[in-house]
Scaffold this motif. Sequence first.
Motif, short mmCIF file in Angstrom:
data_model
loop_
_atom_site.label_atom_id
_atom_site.label_comp_id
_atom_site.label_asym_id
_atom_site.label_seq_id
_atom_site.Cartn_x
_atom_site.Cartn_y
_atom_site.Cartn_z
N ILE E 59 0.84 -1.21 0.00
CA ILE E 59 0.00 0.00 0.00
C ILE E 59 0.87 1.25 0.00
N PRO E 79 -0.99 -3.50 -3.96
CA PRO E 79 -1.33 -4.62 -3.08
C PRO E 79 -1.49 -5.92 -3.87
N GLU E 80 -1.87 -5.78 -5.15
CA GLU E 80 -2.01 -6.99 -5.95
C GLU E 80 -0.67 -7.71 -6.09
N ARG E 83 -0.02 -9.55 -2.95
CA ARG E 83 -0.89 -10.72 -2.85
C ARG E 83 -0.41 -11.83 -3.78
N HIS E 91 -5.81 -5.94 7.65
CA HIS E 91 -5.45 -4.58 8.03
C HIS E 91 -6.18 -4.15 9.29
N GLN E 92 -5.56 -3.20 9.98
CA GLN E 92 -6.16 -2.70 11.20
C GLN E 92 -7.51 -2.04 10.92
N ALA E 95 -10.43 -3.00 5.94
CA ALA E 95 -10.43 -3.11 4.48
C ALA E 95 -11.55 -3.99 3.95
N LEU E 96 -12.75 -3.78 4.48
CA LEU E 96 -13.90 -4.48 3.92
C LEU E 96 -14.75 -3.47 3.17
N VAL E 97 -15.48 -3.95 2.17
CA VAL E 97 -16.40 -3.07 1.45
C VAL E 97 -17.77 -3.23 2.09
N LEU E 108 -13.18 -11.20 -2.68
CA LEU E 108 -12.88 -10.03 -3.48
C LEU E 108 -11.54 -10.18 -4.19
N ASN E 109 -11.58 -10.01 -5.49
CA ASN E 109 -10.40 -10.16 -6.35
C ASN E 109 -9.85 -11.59 -6.32
N ARG E 110 -10.61 -12.52 -5.85
CA ARG E 110 -10.24 -13.93 -5.83
C ARG E 110 -11.46 -14.73 -6.25
N GLU E 111 -12.33 -14.10 -7.03
CA GLU E 111 -13.62 -14.70 -7.34
C GLU E 111 -13.46 -16.05 -8.04
N ARG E 164 -10.69 -14.00 5.46
CA ARG E 164 -10.22 -13.72 4.12
C ARG E 164 -8.73 -13.97 4.00
#
Lengths: 327, 327, 322, 253, 253
Positions: E59, E79-80, E83, E91-92, E95-97, E108-111, E164
């Motif tokens: 980040i 971050p990709e 990963r 993360h503290q 980092a959820l939507v 997310l991004n691992r669908e 996650r």
Amino acid sequence: MTATTVEAPPAPPAPARSQRLRDPAFWADWAALVGLIGLTIVFQALNSTFLSYGNVQSILVAAAILIILSIGQTFTIATGGIDLSVASVMTFAACAFGWAFTQGWALPLCMVLAVVTGLVFGAVNGALIAKGRIPDFVVTLGSLSAASGLALILADGKPTTVISPFLLKFSTRGIGLFGWTFLLAVVIAVITHVVLFNTRFGTHVLAAGGSPEAATATGISTARIKIAVYTVSGVLAGLSGILLVARIGASSPAADTTMTLNTVAAVVLGGVSLLGGRATIVGPVLGALVLTVLVNGLTLVGVSQFYQPLAVGIVVVLAALLMRFQK
Amino acid sequence: MTATTVEAPPAPPAPARSQRLRDPAFWADWAALVGLIGLTIVFQALNSTFLSYGNVQSILVAAAILIILSIGQTFTIATGGIDLSVASVMTFAACAFGWAFTQGWALPLCMVLAVVTGLVFGAVNGALIAKGRIPDFVVTLGSLSAASGLALILADGKPTTVISPFLLKFSTRGIGLFGWTFLLAVVIAVITHVVLFNTRFGTHVLAAGGSPEAATATGISTARIKIAVYTVSGVLAGLSGILLVARIGASSPAADTTMTLNTVAAVVLGGVSLLGGRATIVGPVLGALVLTVLVNGLTLVGVSQFYQPLAVGIVVVLAALLMRFQK
Amino acid sequence: ACGSSSSGSGPASGDPAKPAKVAAVIKGLDNPFFQTMEDGIKAGASTAGIDPTIQAANSITDTTGQADKLTALAGQDFSCYVVNPITGTNLVQGLAKLAAAKKTIVNIDSPVEEEAAQAAGATPATYIGTDNVAAGRLAGQEMVKQITSGEVAVIGGTSGDVTSGKRVEGFTSGLSSSVKVVQEVAADWNREKALTQATTVLRAHPDLKGFYVANDDMALGVVRAVENAGKTGDVKVIGTDGVEEALTSVKDGGLTATVAQYPYTIGEMGVEACAAAAAGKTLPTTVNAPVELVTQDVADQALKATPKPFGDYEDPIADLLK
Amino acid sequence: MTATTVTHDLVSVENVSLSFGSVRALRDVSLTLQPGEITALVGDNGAGKSTLVRCLSGIHRPDDGTVRFDGQPAHFSTPEDARNAGIETVHQNLALVEDLTVWQNLFLNREIVHGFGPLAILDKRAMKREAQRMVSTLAVNVPSVTSTVRRLSGGQRQAVSICRAAGFSSKLVIMDEPTAALGVQETERVEKLITKLREDGHAVLLISHNFAQVMRLADHVWVMRAGRCVAGRRIAQTTGEEIVALITGAQQS
Amino acid sequence: MTATTVTHDLVSVENVSLSFGSVRALRDVSLTLQPGEITALVGDNGAGKSTLVRCLSGIHRPDDGTVRFDGQPAHFSTPEDARNAGIETVHQNLALVEDLTVWQNLFLNREIVHGFGPLAILDKRAMKREAQRMVSTLAVNVPSVTSTVRRLSGGQRQAVSICRAAGFSSKLVIMDEPTAALGVQETERVEKLITKLREDGHAVLLISHNFAQVMRLADHVWVMRAGRCVAGRRIAQTTGEEIVALITGAQQS
Ligand SMILES: Nc1ncnc2c1ncn2[C@@H]1O[C@H](COP(=O)(O)OP(=O)(O)OP(=O)(O)O)[C@@H](O)[C@H]1O
Ligand SMILES: Nc1ncnc2c1ncn2[C@@H]1O[C@H](COP(=O)(O)OP(=O)(O)OP(=O)(O)O)[C@@H](O)[C@H]1O
Ligand SMILES: [Mg+2]
Ligand SMILES: [Mg+2]
């Protein structure tokens, strides 16, 4: 290790139904739909030709462009952005079409040019927003102006007549009640619905809109998403440019500035939050229909032109009041 | 118990200065200012009358209305809202003025009527947003339409000539370089600056915009704040209506829709985030000046009409690019 | 920077040997009507050996923008200003400035309101144009001729727009008692909206006999709506302006008629007036620009002559310059 | 489990229920808080603790049941009502405005002003000075009271929240997991502060997942499970093990 | 304090510095992480722990210094990248939507998709099923994997975040205060999960203010103070008191 401790929230009795009823998107869709039904009842009561075959047909055809533009707008709004340039880009694409047509290009090539024009404008919008880190509103306000200017320059400020039997048929014929242009809008709605809810791209759009930091933290490139949604919006604006030319048989460089606000209104009436992160396609489509029906009905009923804006304003607010039921 | 353990963040060497340099608002102001200076240099180089006494004077007078409207817009945007109805409300207030004038009301009464008209419209906007829980965008889009309609109805679709020696003097005279209308705008800017940064109300506006939940949790009524900011915006629109009548010597019911977008552009160019919670007054004032200078300069330099929108678009985006330096 | 080289709003002023420096402020170029006007100004200027500065409003509702443009130009060193105000009063500030600097003002197309001119202390040296009311009346009379009786509808420009209002007013006054206006709608000077609105109006009034449309661009949209409804010929459409596309349509039997207002000639005369004033001639206070009704039988002629009138017309200013 | 002597309770919650759609976050909750005591509220994640707190501080209104404060039925319809009645809250989600500075957050809706009514002008100097003093009592490294909250680390934010609640005289201070994000030293300071609040006669409602802390500080503890208040114990008469058993449901009431 | 044997370290951070404006959040930080170990990172609030984590997970980019991952210099610009290299982070700030459902967040991004390329369609059924399984391993009462994160309590969200990060095979799992908001049972489960991750051969970087937890779980601990990494100790060779002394600065290195 099975879920044995799920005691806390008492299992909802009928999850599928009651959950849908608690889903804000459901209520919002419903709001636009209720608005639509309410207007239909009122107008039909006041003038019985409202629901006549011919009038419904013209409403659907008249709504096609707004529907397509609103779908594009939905994507940008879902990422928390806004595309103020849709109407101008549409105008510019139409002018590009007209220019190519007078140059003697083949019709398919003219169409491709219009779509590519929209695509390029959209991509530039997206790139400036994502890479230049300029607010969406400012970039698209700038390109609103730039696209209008380019349209004027390209067309030398004059409308260009475009007479093509194919386009004429396309804009006036259809299958039964549904004109080709409306059917095209429906096809686009179906495709974009699938894209939004059944592809990775769609999920990433919603994630990037809901929380850019969270999306970034999971490795989603919000920049790429921004570029993509503005490109989608641009392509749809280009397509709308073709429909516009087909509809009026000419390309005119005079942009219709209220069209952009109408797309945003359609999207918001469709229950999509301007903050991004939540979206539907059905909602904006219904929103666009509400706005089209409103203009048609007011004229049909013979409301004076001075009272029409007032009526539109009141109806928009009333329709939105239905959204209060949103969570 | 004194702060003995402040070891972690090494004491910044020159807190006041370096802190201001790290403050995004500072950079944003600076962006609009740089844009203004850049444009001035370019236009002056191209046409030496640009910085002539007379021209600077007309620029300042021409900017007054946009400045005042942008200040009102700043308040609504600071709460995370947007007032799309400013230009229409201004038009309606002007028509109310014109109507009262033709009815033979005394000039001060006409003025009061215009301001009250704006106030009522703003308060209704705010109440619908806060109490009706309808999104700002939709409510003000609705009242954009409603206000235009009311203006048309009141004025019966025709402009009303308002010739008053006082108003003419007010709009053409001033102190030296500064026309009365510009001075009025400056006074309003100073007052609103103090309100925003030195009163409880201002702090609450920023808090409500920055985090409605947090503001609510500390007992701030976000509903009251919303109503207040839209009322402020409405009052300033009403005031602008008077200036408009003074400027064009008539009240005309045909609204200028681009004005609203320009106010938002001025606010955003002034470095105010559309998400709310952060605002300055200086920024939007400079933003409004940038937009006015742009039109004046392009006219003066003789850029062709077709190229002007293109130039405006490009300059807006370039000016915004300066905001990249924002944190 | 204000030029003191030329002074006086009258013809008696200035140095006759010196050619006029002309600035023109006209309405929005988003409309072909005003583009043609611009062409006319340029043409007139080149005959007179003048290099004019032409500015236009951003759109036909941009009253303050137009005012800003005039004030921007007013401070500069022009001897003569050709103005076409959007409303009767919106240029009052700039005019006051011009009057103070004693510049020649030539008012074309839309008149400056007398009261406003007085307040500004300015007297335009001449007014050249056609009354939009008169143009509308011609259309009304033609409509009566075409349908003798029945229902007609009016498609106007933006609600509250002055030009549109005047034309419609004229149209109504030109009608006979047997022709009735059943509906008046606004289409914002936009062809697509005109098409949509006309379609709806046709639905609401199946017996409609004709449309009067406040400009040609919209009129062509209305023609399309009539075509789509399969009523070409049964429903008459009369436009205003006389742009080339409309003349072609008249010729082809789409548009029934259009009232041509010749902005080209108005623009040309405007600059010529400046040249005449600079040459010390006395300008007539009012010059009536030509207005012609173009129907199918004269469409060919009109097309050939466009952007100039096909018939004869008086040009007192050209006479002055001879 | 109703209140024993109504006259003496500072807060008494009676049969309060609250649902969010089909999620019944609170079900018939009854408990009491004594003045001058530290009362702990414990329970698993999602047990409804924060929801109860929000009912006390005027953010949510119970669907059912009553809350009495100081003997009077309290119908707090806004957080302002609760604050005026004398309840300060440190919310779990912090409730800070990110774009405002530390001192602005500390004095939010409690601003110090010169002058009266609408002409009152903020006394920034006094607020900054006072804020500096408040922050320094907690020994947290807040970089500067003039920096915006956005720049602070998780613990620094927590500290600002606590300062705000403790800094104004109130009858009841509610703290929803105040030390969750804090370091050792900071936690120690906050615990001291909580004890000090009690000494000064304030009541404190403490929500914490840290049993050691609860046992160390509290006088009384209430246990919630799945939206219900299942038990109340004097700390002196219970053990950590018993509380854990109550929380998990291994022991009933 | 450089790495001892570069070939063996999973991560080695060398002289990393990072400033935000005039705040020097990291100053010359050097530390190493061994594969298959649980490494703890402790320090006061604002010491720079989260900032360091954000450098490792792509980040932030350090102003200065290098990070090596698996022996290779790692320049994670997004971050990709991190990963993909095998670093998962809790993360503290979670980092959820908020507006997406639990299962959407987990994947997310691992669908999981049917089909290939741009025509790939989400396999929602599989993702929901899998998500249900992942969530149940933590025994947290997440109401339903189809509810949106907005509706969850603080602890429930934390659980989703941890699921996650743990749910995907990775070389290094970073957890920034994973149990701060969790209850007793949930904390226990997370601790078990962390130990299990180690058993499965993953490395874990754990940030925690809970010393008991650190002493219980970690193999090695690094101490940060005011942006510096001031000491590193094997857990076996240190005591809680020493670590506290190092954190507060009472003991130097
Ligand atoms: N705004 C809301 N909408 C819907 N459901 C909610 C809302 N707020 C809380 N809930 C639900 O209510 C229940 C109780 O939540 P609450 O936040 O009170 O738990 P808690 O005891 O504070 O837990 P934690 O210890 O994790 O903070 C949870 O199941 C949560 O999902
Ligand atoms: N985005 C940022 N902008 C400016 N300063 C920042 C930013 N992020 C962190 N800081 C500063 O950097 C320092 C270190 O912050 P960091 O979040 O790394 O601390 P931490 O060790 O994680 O603390 P905690 O235990 O409280 O979470 C703090 O002083 C903080 O104010
Ligand atoms: Mg909680
Ligand atoms: Mg941290």
